[in-house]
Scaffold this active site. Structure first.
Site, PDB file in Angstrom:
ATOM      1  N   CYS A  26       0.866  -1.171   0.000  1.00  0.00           N
ATOM      2  CA  CYS A  26       0.000   0.000   0.000  1.00  0.00           C
ATOM      3  C   CYS A  26       0.906   1.224   0.000  1.00  0.00           C
ATOM      4  O   CYS A  26       2.035   1.164  -0.480  1.00  0.00           O
ATOM      5  CB  CYS A  26      -0.957  -0.022   1.184  1.00  0.00           C
ATOM      6  SG  CYS A  26      -0.139  -0.094   2.781  1.00  0.00           S
ATOM      7  N   HIS A 551      -3.510   9.696   1.953  1.00  0.00           N
ATOM      8  CA  HIS A 551      -3.925   8.284   1.927  1.00  0.00           C
ATOM      9  C   HIS A 551      -5.442   8.232   2.093  1.00  0.00           C
ATOM     10  O   HIS A 551      -5.968   8.363   3.195  1.00  0.00           O
ATOM     11  CB  HIS A 551      -3.235   7.526   3.065  1.00  0.00           C
ATOM     12  CG  HIS A 551      -3.326   6.043   2.971  1.00  0.00           C
ATOM     13  ND1 HIS A 551      -4.485   5.352   3.239  1.00  0.00           N
ATOM     14  CD2 HIS A 551      -2.398   5.111   2.632  1.00  0.00           C
ATOM     15  CE1 HIS A 551      -4.275   4.060   3.088  1.00  0.00           C
ATOM     16  NE2 HIS A 551      -3.015   3.880   2.714  1.00  0.00           N
TER      17      HIS A 551
END
Length: 628
Positions: A26, A551
């Site tokens: 990620c 994010h």
């Protein structure tokens, strides 16, 4: 920092490419799954320069690297060559490591219940508010307003099988709509009418044992597990030309009767057996479960087994309107964690630890203990022992006094209303439990003491490695930078984010935004240095050297880019206000993900002052971070 070499070193320490069954990443973490986890040297990985921390949870081994994770990921992929992670394990002649029955059970419970938690939290709090209003004489239980609000609160518990079916469908990778439909079959009012009439019901000559599935837990989870295999069978036998209608027909035609005739009755029996066992323990030793929860809750969190009691607790909430399995012991444990951490803050001579412990201790008192546990007590050890002693003592009182919880919320000072109910003494017992947990733990921590770390051993956010600039890295400008909000929404403190890595400050300093729109815009003029394939996170570098990570969502890497659209690419020049990403906020939420968006300065150690703006509604372009 050579992140390519870091990737090679990590691969070597996890047992080499032959041991990697799956590898993804990620915005900040390498995410592994292994054939044999015993080959992984976690201690040496955590000591590697460039590794911020290591987390092993949720069935994945996560190596937290930070903003440059893609470099490490590509290095590992190059080393693995054509044997890409996640390919057919038969090529290796190995089978993927099988987890223990308990690990798999905990994984099923956590994945199934996570999307369902907001519904029972909201419903439980409405119940608590109603109890307060009745006690104050503002409402009566006979009033129509009470009837309406109570029905609203009861809905989440009555339709619990439908909500659990959604979570179970995610875990067992089967169709969520058909799963919820099967739950609807179990709850159909026709069965209630048959039960009320006392008639005997048969399906193709087989007797059907009808029961009230409202608020049940195990029957629907077992049903959806079996349905996942039925769906694969239907996929295999349905001709492609008529699959569109034949596949769902077969799934429903097989699963629904099985649920009514076999699975449902067995699941109900197991459900009742578990509840009976809990009731029996509580009747003979009411202090035992709260004492164990108060003492062992930190280890349940660390090992990921904290979900184990959730089905029993939710069943009690559904059937009784209160529960005594999770809440009382967790209240004692959470307060004890906060007390131990605040005692550390009061006693330490380390300025950075004092700041970290003060913040984490207050957060633990509110009910969020991970920053306190991982950042302070677990590392210092003796405060953790003190928290277990204080939590156990308070748990004994909670059990002996008959303390119960009326709403499914994380117990702490912010959740005191969850202990207000029909018994007016319950809130008194909750307050006494809080006092015992705090006083005993604080005193024991103060007496036991702890080894006070040096300044170099603690950095803000609990990271044990002091970040140092490499001699060959260019320094940032001495000018200031105003970071504008990349989203519109509510600005909150980073510690409120439901992710240990972000909330503890391991990645860097910043804030988080609860977005109310679907656009992400450039917060300053600079360059796009990172854009993940999943499009849920973007890394930027400003003209004066501020490195920023945006994010969008928590664990949204699992969506693989679905519901996200990137409007820039890596290497692009952007000006403040340029559109970076759009995302389908509501659909992501509906799939069970949080869209809270951390906005983090990853090279915060290169700046003297970072001022954060939190606790207010912000618009695109409004300053949220001042860097000097």
């Amino acid at each position: 920092m050579d992140y390519k070499q870091l990737g090679k070193d990590v691969l070597k320490l996890v047992g080499g490419k032959e041991n990697v069954s799956m590898l993804t990443h990620c915005a900040t973490r390498l995410r592994f799954e292994f054939y044999d986890s015993s080959m992984v040297d976690e201690g040496k990985i955590e000591q590697l320069p460039g590794v911020i921390s290591v987390v092993d949870k949720g069935g994945q081994f996560q190596v937290i690297v930070g903003n440059e994770v893609q470099q490490a990921y590509r290095a590992i992929q190059n080393e693995m060559g054509s044997e890409r992670a996640g390919e057919d394990s038969n090529k290796q002649g190995k089978n993927k490591e099988k987890k223990s029955l308990i690990s798999r059970l905990i994984s099923v419970i956590s994945t199934t219940f996570t999307p369902f938690i907001p519904a029972i939290i909201g419903a439980g709090m409405i119940k608590a508010i109603l109890a307060v209003l009745v006690l104050l004489g503002i409402l009566t239980e006979q009033s129509q307003t009470y009837f309406i609000l109570n029905t609203v609160a009861d809905a989440a518990f009555f339709f619990m099988p439908v909500l659990l079916a959604y979570g179970a469908s995610i875990k067992f990778e089967t169709n969520p709509i058909l799963s919820m439909t099967i739950a609807g079959v179990l709850l159909h009012p026709n069965w209630a009418n048959v039960l009320a009439s006392g008639e005997t019901l048969h399906f193709i000559g087989v007797p059907v044992r009808l029961t009230d599935y409202a608020g049940s837990v195990l029957p629907i989870i077992i049903t959806i597990w079996i349905m996942s295999y039925i769906e694969r069978f239907a996929e295999r036998v349905s001709p492609s030309i008529i699959k569109f209608f034949m596949k769902p027909m077969l799934i429903m035609l097989i699963t629904a009767p099985l649920a009514l005739v076999v699975i449902g009755p067995i699941g109900t029996y197991l459900n009742d057996l578990v509840a009976l066992g809990a009731e029996s323990i509580n009747a003979h030793a009411s202090w035992l479960i709260p004492m164990l929860m108060g003492t062992l809750q930190p280890f349940l969190i660390i090992t990921g087994t904290a979900w184990a009691m959730t089905p029993i607790a939710t069943t009690q909430l559904s059937n009784k309107g209160y529960e005594m399995i999770n809440g009382p012991g967790m209240l004692a444990s959470n307060i004890a964690q906060g007390a131990a951490t605040l005692a550390v803050a009061g006693k330490t001579k380390n300025k950075q630890l004092k700041q970290l412990a003060g913040s984490a201790g207050f957060t633990a008192l509110i009910g969020i203990t991970e920053p306190s546990l991982y950042g302070v007590t677990l590392k210092l050890k003796k405060p953790l022992i003190a928290a277990m002693i204080g939590g156990g003592c308070a748990g004994i009182y909670a059990g002996l006094s008959g303390l119960v919880r009326y709403a499914f919320v994380s117990p702490g000072l912010a959740a005191i209303p969850a202990f207000i109910g029909s018994n007016p003494m319950n809130i008194v017992h909750a307050l006494i439990t809080i006092v015992i947990a705090f006083v005993v733990t604080f005193a024991v921590t103060w007496v036991l003491g702890f080894e006070d770390p040096t300044e170099e051993e603690i950095v803000s956010g609990g990271n044990e490695k002091q970040a140092k600039l490499e001699d060959n890295e260019p320094s940032v400008s001495t000018k200031g930078e105003k970071v504008a909000s990349p989203l519109s929404g509510q600005a909150i403190a980073l510690k409120e984010v439901n992710d240990d890595v972000f909330s503890s400050g391991l990645i860097g300093k910043g804030i988080a935004i609860l977005p109310d729109q679907d656009d992400v815009r450039a917060p300053f003029s600079g360059e796009v240095v990172t854009l993940l394939d999943s499009k849920h996170a973007v890394g930027l570098k400003s003209d004066i050297g501020v490195e920023l990570l945006i994010h969008v969502g928590i664990d949204t890497v699992n969506l693989n880019g679905e519901h996200y659209k990137a409007h820039v690419k890596q290497g692009d020049r952007v000006e403040q206000g340029d559109l970076l990403i759009t995302f389908d906020r509501q659909t992501i939420i509906d799939k069970g993900y949080e869209v809270v968006t951390p906005v983090i300065i990853t090279n915060h150690d290169q700046f003297e002052t970072i001022e954060l703006v939190v606790g207010k509604q912000v618009s695109f372009g409004e300053t949220i971070i001042n860097v000097r």
